[in-house]
Design a protein around this motif. Structure first.
Motif, PDB file in Angstrom:
ATOM      1  N   TYR A 169      27.720  39.554 -24.039  1.00 57.90           N
ATOM      2  CA  TYR A 169      27.673  38.892 -25.340  1.00 57.90           C
ATOM      3  C   TYR A 169      28.375  37.536 -25.369  1.00 57.90           C
ATOM      4  O   TYR A 169      28.409  36.885 -26.405  1.00 57.90           O
ATOM      5  N   GLY A 170      28.951  37.139 -24.235  1.00 58.14           N
ATOM      6  CA  GLY A 170      29.550  35.814 -24.140  1.00 58.14           C
ATOM      7  C   GLY A 170      30.966  35.695 -24.655  1.00 58.14           C
ATOM      8  O   GLY A 170      31.568  34.624 -24.582  1.00 58.14           O
ATOM      9  N   GLU A 171      31.548  36.785 -25.175  1.00 56.41           N
ATOM     10  CA  GLU A 171      32.923  36.758 -25.663  1.00 56.41           C
ATOM     11  C   GLU A 171      33.477  38.179 -25.673  1.00 56.41           C
ATOM     12  O   GLU A 171      32.718  39.145 -25.776  1.00 56.41           O
ATOM     13  N   PRO A 172      34.794  38.319 -25.562  1.00 55.54           N
ATOM     14  CA  PRO A 172      35.383  39.660 -25.565  1.00 55.54           C
ATOM     15  C   PRO A 172      35.377  40.252 -26.960  1.00 55.54           C
ATOM     16  O   PRO A 172      35.046  39.591 -27.944  1.00 55.54           O
ATOM     17  N   PHE A 173      35.761  41.519 -27.048  1.00 54.56           N
ATOM     18  CA  PHE A 173      35.964  42.133 -28.355  1.00 54.56           C
ATOM     19  C   PHE A 173      37.159  41.466 -29.041  1.00 54.56           C
ATOM     20  O   PHE A 173      38.070  40.969 -28.374  1.00 54.56           O
ATOM     21  N   PRO A 174      37.188  41.451 -30.370  1.00 54.77           N
ATOM     22  CA  PRO A 174      38.299  40.797 -31.084  1.00 54.77           C
ATOM     23  C   PRO A 174      39.660  41.408 -30.793  1.00 54.77           C
ATOM     24  O   PRO A 174      40.683  40.728 -30.931  1.00 54.77           O
ATOM     25  N   ALA A 175      39.695  42.684 -30.401  1.00 55.95           N
ATOM     26  CA  ALA A 175      40.985  43.345 -30.167  1.00 55.95           C
ATOM     27  C   ALA A 175      40.788  44.502 -29.206  1.00 55.95           C
ATOM     28  O   ALA A 175      39.706  45.100 -29.136  1.00 55.95           O
ATOM     29  N   ASN A 176      41.844  44.807 -28.463  1.00 53.05           N
ATOM     30  CA  ASN A 176      41.890  46.005 -27.631  1.00 53.05           C
ATOM     31  C   ASN A 176      42.462  47.126 -28.496  1.00 53.05           C
ATOM     32  O   ASN A 176      43.657  47.151 -28.775  1.00 53.05           O
ATOM     33  N   LEU A 177      41.616  48.046 -28.905  1.00 50.84           N
ATOM     34  CA  LEU A 177      42.026  49.073 -29.867  1.00 50.84           C
ATOM     35  C   LEU A 177      42.216  50.425 -29.178  1.00 50.84           C
ATOM     36  O   LEU A 177      41.761  51.461 -29.667  1.00 50.84           O
ATOM     37  N   ASN A 178      42.881  50.420 -28.031  1.00 48.26           N
ATOM     38  CA  ASN A 178      43.142  51.691 -27.367  1.00 48.26           C
ATOM     39  C   ASN A 178      43.947  52.599 -28.292  1.00 48.26           C
ATOM     40  O   ASN A 178      44.843  52.169 -29.013  1.00 48.26           O
ATOM     41  N   GLY A 179      43.616  53.886 -28.257  1.00 46.22           N
ATOM     42  CA  GLY A 179      44.224  54.823 -29.184  1.00 46.22           C
ATOM     43  C   GLY A 179      45.717  54.963 -29.031  1.00 46.22           C
ATOM     44  O   GLY A 179      46.428  55.256 -30.000  1.00 46.22           O
ATOM     45  N   GLU A 189      26.421  46.926 -27.897  1.00 44.91           N
ATOM     46  CA  GLU A 189      26.054  48.038 -27.021  1.00 44.91           C
ATOM     47  C   GLU A 189      26.578  47.804 -25.605  1.00 44.91           C
ATOM     48  O   GLU A 189      26.290  46.781 -24.982  1.00 44.91           O
ATOM     49  N   ILE A 190      27.360  48.755 -25.131  1.00 42.95           N
ATOM     50  CA  ILE A 190      27.880  48.730 -23.761  1.00 42.95           C
ATOM     51  C   ILE A 190      27.382  49.981 -23.058  1.00 42.95           C
ATOM     52  O   ILE A 190      27.760  51.099 -23.417  1.00 42.95           O
ATOM     53  N   LEU A 191      26.487  49.817 -22.101  1.00 37.72           N
ATOM     54  CA  LEU A 191      25.922  50.933 -21.344  1.00 37.72           C
ATOM     55  C   LEU A 191      25.376  52.033 -22.261  1.00 37.72           C
ATOM     56  O   LEU A 191      25.608  53.222 -22.054  1.00 37.72           O
ATOM     57  N   GLY A 192      24.670  51.626 -23.292  1.00 37.46           N
ATOM     58  CA  GLY A 192      24.028  52.583 -24.168  1.00 37.46           C
ATOM     59  C   GLY A 192      24.898  53.112 -25.290  1.00 37.46           C
ATOM     60  O   GLY A 192      24.434  53.928 -26.092  1.00 37.46           O
ATOM     61  N   VAL A 193      26.160  52.674 -25.364  1.00 37.82           N
ATOM     62  CA  VAL A 193      27.078  53.137 -26.396  1.00 37.82           C
ATOM     63  C   VAL A 193      27.375  51.978 -27.341  1.00 37.82           C
ATOM     64  O   VAL A 193      27.783  50.897 -26.897  1.00 37.82           O
ATOM     65  N   ALA A 194      27.182  52.183 -28.641  1.00 40.13           N
ATOM     66  CA  ALA A 194      27.423  51.147 -29.640  1.00 40.13           C
ATOM     67  C   ALA A 194      28.906  51.117 -29.998  1.00 40.13           C
ATOM     68  O   ALA A 194      29.452  52.114 -30.481  1.00 40.13           O
ATOM     69  N   VAL A 195      29.547  49.976 -29.770  1.00 41.74           N
ATOM     70  CA  VAL A 195      30.994  49.828 -29.947  1.00 41.74           C
ATOM     71  C   VAL A 195      31.249  48.855 -31.095  1.00 41.74           C
ATOM     72  O   VAL A 195      30.646  47.779 -31.158  1.00 41.74           O
ATOM     73  N   ALA A 196      32.157  49.228 -31.997  1.00 42.24           N
ATOM     74  CA  ALA A 196      32.475  48.375 -33.136  1.00 42.24           C
ATOM     75  C   ALA A 196      33.253  47.141 -32.687  1.00 42.24           C
ATOM     76  O   ALA A 196      34.238  47.249 -31.964  1.00 42.24           O
ATOM     77  N   SER A 197      32.806  45.989 -33.118  1.00 39.10           N
ATOM     78  CA  SER A 197      33.474  44.726 -32.798  1.00 39.10           C
ATOM     79  C   SER A 197      34.332  44.333 -33.995  1.00 39.10           C
ATOM     80  O   SER A 197      33.878  43.650 -34.911  1.00 39.10           O
ATOM     81  N   VAL A 198      35.596  44.784 -33.983  1.00 37.46           N
ATOM     82  CA  VAL A 198      36.485  44.599 -35.130  1.00 37.46           C
ATOM     83  C   VAL A 198      37.893  44.261 -34.649  1.00 37.46           C
ATOM     84  O   VAL A 198      38.285  44.594 -33.529  1.00 37.46           O
ATOM     85  N   THR A 199      38.645  43.602 -35.500  1.00 34.43           N
ATOM     86  CA  THR A 199      40.060  43.386 -35.244  1.00 34.43           C
ATOM     87  C   THR A 199      40.823  44.668 -35.606  1.00 34.43           C
ATOM     88  O   THR A 199      40.286  45.575 -36.244  1.00 34.43           O
ATOM     89  N   ALA A 200      42.096  44.712 -35.227  1.00 28.82           N
ATOM     90  CA  ALA A 200      42.924  45.863 -35.598  1.00 28.82           C
ATOM     91  C   ALA A 200      43.036  45.980 -37.110  1.00 28.82           C
ATOM     92  O   ALA A 200      42.994  47.088 -37.667  1.00 28.82           O
ATOM     93  N   GLU A 201      43.164  44.851 -37.797  1.00 26.09           N
ATOM     94  CA  GLU A 201      43.254  44.874 -39.260  1.00 26.09           C
ATOM     95  C   GLU A 201      41.971  45.399 -39.873  1.00 26.09           C
ATOM     96  O   GLU A 201      41.997  46.203 -40.819  1.00 26.09           O
ATOM     97  N   GLN A 202      40.826  44.954 -39.365  1.00 28.22           N
ATOM     98  CA  GLN A 202      39.555  45.433 -39.890  1.00 28.22           C
ATOM     99  C   GLN A 202      39.379  46.924 -39.634  1.00 28.22           C
ATOM    100  O   GLN A 202      38.899  47.659 -40.503  1.00 28.22           O
ATOM    101  N   ALA A 203      39.769  47.377 -38.452  1.00 31.42           N
ATOM    102  CA  ALA A 203      39.659  48.800 -38.136  1.00 31.42           C
ATOM    103  C   ALA A 203      40.569  49.620 -39.043  1.00 31.42           C
ATOM    104  O   ALA A 203      40.184  50.698 -39.524  1.00 31.42           O
ATOM    105  N   SER A 204      41.768  49.118 -39.306  1.00 30.76           N
ATOM    106  CA  SER A 204      42.691  49.823 -40.197  1.00 30.76           C
ATOM    107  C   SER A 204      42.134  49.908 -41.610  1.00 30.76           C
ATOM    108  O   SER A 204      42.199  50.968 -42.257  1.00 30.76           O
TER     109      SER A 204
END
Length: 259
Positions: A88-98, A17-32
């Motif tokens: 959360y002590g660590e960044p997201f696994p990937a920058n998944l900008n559209g 959760e970032i400022l009330g928005v739930a964000v998926a913590s996934v790699t590009a491969e996982q998102a694909s």
């Protein structure tokens, strides 16, 4: 007899959760893989991206925050990475900008898909479609309409979507209009994955230049964009980025208060 689906249970991605928005913590491969599974199973899923700017918009607009709660949200940009480190002590696994993830996903997807484009100017949408066909010729890509339509034109646009029914509908109308429009108008009869993609068509068409590769690798594309379009973007970055970080530290110090 109670008939149950033979499909395996759907495992949602880990969320942060970032400022009330739930964000998926996934790699590009996982998102694909997630996109391909949703498409294969025709699970209607609204998709958007969270960056510092639209996090600020959501913090100021409770209706937008509520709309985003029904989207699959992917992390976009250095700002949300900083937020993840703080919270959360660590960044997201990937920058998944559209701008990068969507063309990359389409290029890698071997199964032919139907892809619709809705938004931007007609010229930019047509040029973006042509560019996507160069990148990923295995897919059927159609421009549904530009983003400059009236309410009276919406039934025609929705009818065209029903007839074409894309696996992925890329909606480029800017934040928050694109998310509100998706939430208010689309369901499973129109497409499987409606994806809010912001300025993607403008980038693909070449109307708006991308930052040099070195700036993208250094996560400084926001600075390049501000230099290119200072009148439109200076407030978003000069005022918005520090405000976003203040809100993140407030969330850190006051858990449960996303504002």
């Amino acid at each position: 007899m109670n008939m149950q689906s033979s499909r395996p249970p759907f495992d949602p991605p880990e969320l942060r959760e970032i400022l009330g928005v739930a964000v998926a913590s996934v790699t590009a491969e996982q998102a694909s893989r997630l996109f391909l599974r949703l498409i294969a199973e025709r699970r209607f899923t609204k998709v958007s991206f969270l960056n510092a700017h639209n996090a600020n918009v959501a913090a100021n607009d409770p209706a937008f925050e509520r709309v985003l709660s029904d989207f699959l949200i992917l992390p976009d940009g250095v700002g949300v990475d900083v937020a993840a480190r703080v919270l959360y002590g660590e960044p997201f696994p990937a920058n998944l900008n559209g701008t990068d993830f969507i063309p990359g996903f389409l290029r890698a997807a071997a199964i032919p898909l139907k892809v619709g484009l809705l938004g931007a100017t007609r010229k930019n949408a047509d040029q973006a479609a042509a560019r996507l066909l160069e990148i990923a010729p295995q897919h059927r890509i159609e421009v549904i309409h530009d983003g400059f339509f009236t309410e009276s034109q919406e039934p025609e646009i929705l009818d065209r979507l029903v007839k074409f029914r894309p696996d992925i509908l890329l909606v480029a109308m800017g934040v928050p209009r694109q998310e509100f429009w998706i939430a208010g108008n689309l369901d499973r009869e129109h497409c499987t994955l409606p994806v809010a993609v912001g300025a993607l068509f403008d980038f693909l068409s070449g109307a708006v230049p991308r930052a040099p590769g070195v700036m993208r690798r250094l996560r400084m594309e926001w600075l390049f964009r501000m230099i290119i379009e200072p009148g439109r973007l200076w407030r978003r970055y000069i005022v918005g980025n520090p405000l976003f970080l203040l809100r993140v530290f407030r969330q850190k110090l006051l858990p449960g208060d996303g504002g």
